[in-house]
Design a protein around this motif. Structure first.
Motif, mmCIF file in Angstrom:
data_model
loop_
_atom_site.group_PDB
_atom_site.id
_atom_site.type_symbol
_atom_site.label_atom_id
_atom_site.label_comp_id
_atom_site.label_asym_id
_atom_site.label_seq_id
_atom_site.Cartn_x
_atom_site.Cartn_y
_atom_site.Cartn_z
ATOM 1 N N ALA A 185 0.828 -1.209 0.000
ATOM 2 C CA ALA A 185 0.000 0.000 0.000
ATOM 3 C C ALA A 185 0.864 1.263 0.000
ATOM 4 N N ILE A 186 1.990 1.209 0.692
ATOM 5 C CA ILE A 186 2.895 2.374 0.698
ATOM 6 C C ILE A 186 3.720 2.419 -0.578
ATOM 7 N N SER A 187 4.140 1.276 -1.086
ATOM 8 C CA SER A 187 4.946 1.243 -2.318
ATOM 9 C C SER A 187 4.202 1.876 -3.480
ATOM 10 N N VAL A 188 2.901 1.583 -3.604
ATOM 11 C CA VAL A 188 2.140 2.130 -4.734
ATOM 12 C C VAL A 188 1.807 3.609 -4.535
ATOM 13 N N ARG A 189 2.155 4.147 -3.397
ATOM 14 C CA ARG A 189 2.023 5.590 -3.167
ATOM 15 C C ARG A 189 3.383 6.276 -3.189
ATOM 16 N N ALA A 190 4.430 5.526 -2.897
ATOM 17 C CA ALA A 190 5.786 6.094 -2.955
ATOM 18 C C ALA A 190 6.265 6.233 -4.397
ATOM 19 N N ASN A 191 5.705 5.422 -5.324
ATOM 20 C CA ASN A 191 6.196 5.455 -6.706
ATOM 21 C C ASN A 191 6.004 6.826 -7.364
ATOM 22 N N VAL A 192 4.792 7.390 -7.242
ATOM 23 C CA VAL A 192 4.536 8.683 -7.875
ATOM 24 C C VAL A 192 5.315 9.794 -7.172
ATOM 25 N N ARG A 193 5.517 9.646 -5.877
ATOM 26 C CA ARG A 193 6.291 10.647 -5.138
ATOM 27 C C ARG A 193 7.778 10.567 -5.509
ATOM 28 N N THR A 194 8.248 9.357 -5.817
ATOM 29 C CA THR A 194 9.631 9.210 -6.287
ATOM 30 C C THR A 194 9.798 9.859 -7.655
ATOM 31 N N ALA A 195 8.818 9.664 -8.537
ATOM 32 C CA ALA A 195 8.874 10.301 -9.856
ATOM 33 C C ALA A 195 8.876 11.824 -9.727
ATOM 34 N N ALA A 196 8.054 12.333 -8.802
ATOM 35 C CA ALA A 196 8.015 13.783 -8.581
ATOM 36 C C ALA A 196 9.335 14.283 -7.993
ATOM 37 N N ALA A 197 9.902 13.496 -7.076
ATOM 38 C CA ALA A 197 11.170 13.891 -6.450
ATOM 39 C C ALA A 197 12.323 13.865 -7.441
ATOM 40 N N ALA A 198 12.197 13.063 -8.503
ATOM 41 C CA ALA A 198 13.272 12.972 -9.507
ATOM 42 C C ALA A 198 13.511 14.307 -10.205
ATOM 43 N N LYS A 199 12.529 15.196 -10.149
ATOM 44 C CA LYS A 199 12.726 16.536 -10.716
ATOM 45 C C LYS A 199 13.824 17.297 -9.978
ATOM 46 N N HIS A 200 14.071 16.899 -8.719
ATOM 47 C CA HIS A 200 15.056 17.597 -7.885
ATOM 48 C C HIS A 200 16.381 16.835 -7.788
ATOM 49 N N GLY A 201 16.527 15.765 -8.558
ATOM 50 C CA GLY A 201 17.801 15.053 -8.585
ATOM 51 C C GLY A 201 17.756 13.673 -7.955
ATOM 52 N N ILE A 202 18.877 12.972 -8.059
ATOM 53 C CA ILE A 202 18.966 11.575 -7.626
ATOM 54 C C ILE A 202 18.778 11.424 -6.121
ATOM 55 N N GLN A 203 19.402 12.304 -5.318
ATOM 56 C CA GLN A 203 19.340 12.146 -3.868
ATOM 57 C C GLN A 203 17.905 12.227 -3.354
ATOM 58 N N ALA A 204 17.137 13.181 -3.859
ATOM 59 C CA ALA A 204 15.747 13.332 -3.415
ATOM 60 C C ALA A 204 14.914 12.116 -3.799
ATOM 61 N N ALA A 205 15.111 11.621 -5.026
ATOM 62 C CA ALA A 205 14.346 10.457 -5.484
ATOM 63 C C ALA A 205 14.773 9.194 -4.742
ATOM 64 N N LEU A 206 16.078 9.041 -4.523
ATOM 65 C CA LEU A 206 16.590 7.878 -3.788
ATOM 66 C C LEU A 206 16.036 7.850 -2.372
ATOM 67 N N ASP A 207 16.028 9.000 -1.718
ATOM 68 C CA ASP A 207 15.538 9.069 -0.341
ATOM 69 C C ASP A 207 14.057 8.683 -0.262
ATOM 70 N N THR A 208 13.279 9.147 -1.217
ATOM 71 C CA THR A 208 11.842 8.827 -1.224
ATOM 72 C C THR A 208 11.615 7.339 -1.460
ATOM 73 N N ALA A 209 12.295 6.796 -2.471
ATOM 74 C CA ALA A 209 12.107 5.380 -2.808
ATOM 75 C C ALA A 209 12.582 4.469 -1.686
ATOM 76 N N PHE A 210 13.726 4.790 -1.108
ATOM 77 C CA PHE A 210 14.271 3.922 -0.062
ATOM 78 C C PHE A 210 13.404 3.953 1.188
ATOM 79 N N LYS A 211 12.927 5.138 1.567
ATOM 80 C CA LYS A 211 12.063 5.207 2.751
ATOM 81 C C LYS A 211 10.733 4.495 2.501
ATOM 82 N N GLY A 212 10.249 4.541 1.268
ATOM 83 C CA GLY A 212 9.059 3.766 0.936
ATOM 84 C C GLY A 212 9.303 2.281 1.110
ATOM 85 N N GLY A 213 10.476 1.804 0.677
ATOM 86 C CA GLY A 213 10.838 0.403 0.867
ATOM 87 C C GLY A 213 11.072 0.053 2.322
ATOM 88 N N ALA A 214 11.594 1.009 3.090
ATOM 89 C CA ALA A 214 11.871 0.765 4.509
ATOM 90 C C ALA A 214 10.593 0.501 5.299
#
Length: 661
Positions: free
Chosen positions: A99-128
């Protein structure tokens, strides 16, 4: 006294759940992107949720039937209740994580506009979130039930309930994700020459849904089960060969590693090398875990725990050696595409076959060293320590489907090229993390099964003596009953894998037919009509739920039938054969499949002609062959061998009393 001993794992289990809650809040606060991105994400959410609800309804029927058999047939309320508890908590961990993974995906895509670190942090915390829910619920479940019943043998049902959920989740989710993926690739990439996540492809939403139900919910259930089964097996073995202390050490190790994993997660940072950032977190978790174990454990137990941590790290290094984009093996497969898809398949098979030798030597070294230090219980401690980093491992694995979905959303929403470059970089690493975590799960499953087999032999001896038998059981190859069981046990993973692979083939065929039907009039390709995504999602859902029953029944019934027909010696041989052949086959399929996948990614990165060229089409065929091996059949062998061992332990009284031979 027991309460004092279990207080530490109870507290750390609660800490894991609180940490998961913190990660949920952190992820959900982040930008969801444009309305178009949110609409795509909602379609993925709805498809994932619909599948999981239908899957759990199907599984619930089996859970109720088996619980009633345990309650009335075995006349054991503890077995029935713990079985249901294990199944419910395993299902809950997977559902929340997805349930969190399918909500973290779009937020990771949005964070990718700000670079790798922002997108990595979002995706990893979603996985955590998934990682912490898995270890928190499993640790609280095992510890709480032990506190209630006071005897590890009475909570064996918890492990079996978790194993059954894992088996269904791995088979059903694996069939879903690969039927959708293969169908989407064969028509979209090969026939229509359009990108993987092109919104015109009617199977693209089903493909993105599959990433979540297979790689997120499936892996969560897989490692929840392995984690819980390992704890229970080690506690059971400890109670039989060591005493009360032997029961508590596994729980102390698991509790200490929760703290280590949370500290390690703080180190996952870095803008240049994504894989290095993830490995930095893993190594930090391992180092902190060793330090905590040193404070918690006696000297002999500590050294066995160190063996397990080292084995876990080696599995990561070895698998990356064969599957990363930089590896020689992956480049060889990609280069062979210059002569067509046949050589791509041949080279992928070769990589998968040779990838078995190093993991096997790691397992051998772990068994010998831990046995030399602490006997058979030493092996159980090493496996427990190896599994203790599960929270960090699942965070790395669930990162994969989140970034894969993020890339799909970026493609379908027509986001700028620089955003897609960030999501592609994250996704390429996600392929490797999924491969190494599967390898880790397979290695730990093999060692966990050995622990369960040792517990099986100990429990069997006790049951035989209670029934008035004399002498000590020996399992030797000169005994035809043992050899019979060994051969049947070695056969089962192959038959099981065949059933899973054929199921993917049938499901993919249905998807291909549907996608071709929608493309037939040319209106979708011209942009005059939208694809019917829901129809494809429904086809794959129905196929996966229908096809998962047969392989699951094989796993549950085989030990009972062999035990009743040929006796406990054949049953012992069956368990040994399934562990040995299952481990080798699973490594071969998952590593070879991952190498095929990244060979395709290597070409898509602009090498050997890049996307759309002849080499790319050849590697797409190789990836299509490897998809069901690495994501369906191979990973499903993990719960297969543990379900068989758990069933064998539970059925000991039945087999001792009623076996024909």
């Amino acid at each position: 006294m027991i309460l004092q001993n279990v207080l530490f794992p109870l507290v750390t289990g609660l800490i894991a759940l609180l940490a998961a809650g913190y990660f949920i809040i952190s992820v959900m606060k982040r930008d969801k992107g444009t309305e178009k991105m949110q609409a795509i994400a909602r379609a993925i959410q709805e498809g994932s949720s619909a599948y999981l609800k239908r899957e759990y309804k199907t599984i619930a029927i089996f859970i109720v039937i088996i619980a009633l058999i345990f309650f009335f047939g075995f006349q054991s309320a503890s077995l029935a209740l713990t079985f249901v508890g294990g199944a419910v908590l395993s299902a809950l961990a997977g559902a929340i994580g997805m349930a969190i993974s399918v909500r973290a995906n779009v937020r990771t895509a949005a964070a990718a506009k700000h670079g790798i670190q922002a997108a990595l942090d979002t995706a990893f915390k979603g996985g955590a979130v998934t990682g912490m829910f898995v270890v928190g619920l499993a640790l609280l479940g095992v510890t709480g039930m032990y506190l209630w019943y006071g005897d590890p043998i009475k909570i064996i049902g918890f492990g079996f309930g978790a194993s059954l959920i894992s088996l269904f989740a791995r088979i059903g989710g694996g069939i879903y994700t690969k039927a959708a993926d293969v169908g989407a690739d064969l028509v979209g990439k090969v026939e229509k020459n359009i990108p993987e996540d092109d919104p015109r492809n009617p199977a693209t939403i089903a493909d993105n849904v599959g990433d979540n139900v297979g790689d997120c919910a499936g892996m969560a259930a897989d490692l929840f089960e392995t984690y819980a089964v390992t704890l229970i097996g080690a506690m059971l073995l400890g109670s039989l060969v060591v005493g009360p202390k032997g029961v508590m050490y596994p729980l102390q190790i698991a509790g200490g590693a929760v703290i280590a994993s949370l500290i390690g997660m703080m180190f996952v940072r870095g803008k240049r090398s994504i894989m290095a950032a993830l490995y930095k977190g893993l190594v930090a978790s391992a180092i902190v875990a060793i330090a905590i174990f040193y404070l918690l454990l006696e000297e002999m137990i500590f050294y066995n725990a160190v063996v397990g941590i080292i084995a876990a790290l080696l599995f990561f290094v070895i698998t990356e050696h064969y599957t990363s984009l930089r590896s020689k093996s992956v480049k060889e497969i990609a280069e062979s595409g210059q002569s067509g898809p046949a050589t791509v398949i041949i080279n992928g098979l070769a990589v998968g076959l040779r990838s078995t030798w190093m993991p096997t030597l790691v397992i051998v070294a772990a068994i010998l060293s831990s046995f030399w230090i602490g006997g058979i219980y030493g092996i159980a401690i090493a496996v427990t320590a190896m599994l203790s980093l599960t929270g960090m491992i699942i965070a790395m694995d669930s990162y994969g489907p989140i970034t894969d979905n993020a890339g799909g959303i970026a493609e379908m929403a027509n986001l700028p090229k620089d955003v897609r470059q960030v999501t592609d970089a994250l996704d390429a690493v996600g392929n490797t993390t999924k491969a190494v975590t599967k390898s880790y799960a397979i290695g730990s499953a093999a060692l966990a099964a050995l622990t369960l087999f040792a517990a099986f032999t100990q429990d069997l001896e006790i049951a035989r003596q209670a029934a008035g038998a004399v002498g000590v059981i020996t399992f030797t190859l000169s005994d035809p009953l043992v050899l019979t069981g060994l051969l049947i046990g070695s056969l089962i993973p192959f038959v099981f894998s065949s059933m899973a692979m054929a199921a993917v083939g049938r499901g993919a065929f249905s998807v291909v037919e549907e996608v071709r039907r929608q493309f037939k009039d040319g209106q979708i390709m011209k942009g005059k009509r939208k694809p019917d995504y829901a129809k494809t999602v429904d086809i794959v859902t129905s196929a996966s739920l229908r096809e998962m029953v047969g392989p699951a029944l094989l796993a549950v019934l085989a030990p009972i039938i062999v035990g009743l027909l040929f006796g406990f010696k054949a049953l012992g041989g069956l368990l040994m054969g399934s562990i040995l052949s299952g481990f080798m086959l699973a490594i071969f399929m998952t590593t070879g499949g991952a190498a095929w996948d990244n060979a395709k990614k290597y070409v898509e990165d602009g090498n050997l002609g890049g996307k759309g060229g002849a080499v790319h089409k050849a590697t797409v065929v190789g990836d299509t062959v490897g998809d069901p091996t690495k994501d369906t059949a191979g990973p499903a062998i993990n719960p297969l061998i543990k379900v068989m061992n758990m069933i064998a332990i539970i059925a000991i009284p039945l087999i001792v009393a009623y076996a024909l031979l």
